[in-house]
Design an enzyme around this catalytic site. Structure first.
Site, PDB file in Angstrom:
ATOM      1  N   ASP A   1       0.817  -1.098  -0.078  1.00 35.32           N
ATOM      2  CA  ASP A   1      -0.065   0.048  -0.005  1.00 35.32           C
ATOM      3  C   ASP A   1       0.881   1.309   0.058  1.00 35.32           C
ATOM      4  OD1 ASP A   1      -2.550   1.456   0.431  1.00 35.32           O
ATOM      5  OD2 ASP A   1      -1.388   1.874   2.519  1.00 35.32           O
TER       6      ASP A   1
ATOM      7  N   THR B   1       0.009   4.934   0.379  1.00 34.81           N
ATOM      8  CA  THR B   1      -0.314   6.232   1.330  1.00 34.81           C
ATOM      9  C   THR B   1      -0.168   5.899   2.630  1.00 34.81           C
ATOM     10  OG1 THR B   1      -2.057   6.846  -0.129  1.00 34.81           O
ATOM     11  CG2 THR B   1      -2.165   7.894   1.816  1.00 34.81           C
TER      12      THR B   1
END
Length: 367
Positions: A224, A226
């Site tokens: 991931d 962010t």
């Protein structure tokens, strides 16, 4: 016994997960009377009020009000998610910018947090293939070793030199010590239980023992972005202006307008203005258009800030900016259009910078 002891110690990790959920909820009784009650008293169908900065007590749906909710403990996304009436919220997540009323849907053992806790507990009870194999081998091997040890004892007692009993005992015990697969039966469950418990403390949820075993063969990781590879704190990277408008003027007007907004990206624009020593002006007639942007009057100018949908509804032509904005989006940046007195003035660009530790972390993962 060793397995149970290790499981008890690693259960501390589960208790830490349980501590993430709040213990008190603010329930709205009939007639609008509000009362603080213990979480165990909350029932499905109850209306609860969640104030600014509080943890959401149970899973449910927003019925009144709006806010930005930090869901990082479940999703890993550090950027708060905007929640309006009709949106679902999860127990244990943090309410950020405003208060709201919610309808409780999942309580007690039905909440997402409770299911995560149960998954960790189940993982600690699960067995990997190698563990099952070790148990099967031990199941056959141990009786064989004991039988061999007894035969050795009798052989030395009947055929061995004096003192026969001493020689038979010493050699029988020697066979048990050398051949009995104690480590084979103990090492695997101990390592799996220790790993799953340690994983939770490090923020890694291991679904079951087999998943842990398979990890050794993994050659590709999908990560991931962010808040993981990036800082999770947006920063203003660029102010693009059209002819007739100055960067400083556009930044001052947009930062002043965003000063009344609770949008997560607003803080990045305001921070950039302060860093440049820009004094923010007062805003009149501030209006937030859900899912589109914000409007208001700043220093006598009618200012609008938002996406293409907002400008389409206002009838403002932004085609010269659309191509630039699309290129920026492909680079992972967010471009917000700005209009001053009914004319497109430019756009402010916000991005999430990559952490300085990311390159080193990726190198360690590869290693």
């Amino acid at each position: 016994m060793l397995e149970l002891k290790a499981r008890a110690e690693s259960s501390n990790a589960i208790r830490l997960l349980l501590d993430l959920a709040p213990k008190i909820a603010r329930i709205i009784r009939a007639g609008g009377v509000e009362e603080d009650v213990h979480l165990s008293q909350v029932q499905k169908g109850d209306f609860l009020r969640v104030l600014l900065g509080e943890k959401i007590p149970v899973d449910g749906v927003v019925t009144e009000g709006c806010s930005s909710v930090d869901q990082s403990m479940i999703t890993g996304e550090s950027m708060p998610v905007e929640k309006n009436a009709g949106d679902k919220v999860a127990g244990g997540t943090l309410n950020g910018t405003g208060g709201f009323v919610m309808l409780a849907e999942n309580v007690g053992t039905e909440t997402m947090m409770a299911r995560i806790v149960e998954m960790v507990a189940k993982a600690q009870r699960s067995r990997a293939k190698i563990q099952r194999m070790a148990d099967i081998v031990s199941g056959y091997f141990v009786p064989i070793v004991i039988a061999v040890s007894i035969i050795i004892a009798f052989a030395w007692y009947i055929l061995g030199p004096e003192p026969k009993l001493a020689y038979s005992m010493v050699n029988a015990v020697a066979v048990l010590i050398i051949a009995c697969p104690c480590a084979l039966g103990v090492a695997t469950p101990m390592s799996i239980i220790a790993d799953t418990g340690r994983g939770v403390l490090a923020g890694v949820l291991i679904k079951d023992a087999e998943a842990l075993e398979i990890m050794e063969k993994v050659d590709t990781l999908i990560i991931d972005k962010t808040g993981t590879l990036t800082e999770g704190k947006p920063k203003l990277t660029e102010v693009i202006t059209l002819v007739g408008f100055e960067q400083k003027q556009v930044l001052k007007l947009t930062a002043s307008l965003e000063n009344d907004s609770d949008h997560p990206l607003a803080a990045a624009i305001i921070q950039a203005a302060k860093e440049q020593g820009i004094e923010l002006a007062e805003v009149n007639g501030f209006a937030s258009v859900t899912g589109k942007g914000v409007q208001g009057i700043v220093d006598g100018y009618n200012v609008a800030l938002g996406n293409a949908a907002l400008f389409s509804s206002l009838g403002i032509y932004i085609k010269p900016l659309m191509e630039k904005a699309e290129k920026l989006r492909l680079l992972g940046q967010t471009a917000m259009f700005v209009a001053i007195s009914g004319k497109a003035a430019g756009c402010v660009v916000v991005s999430d910078p990559i952490k300085i530790t990311t390159p080193e972390a990726l190198q360690q993962l590869k290693a």
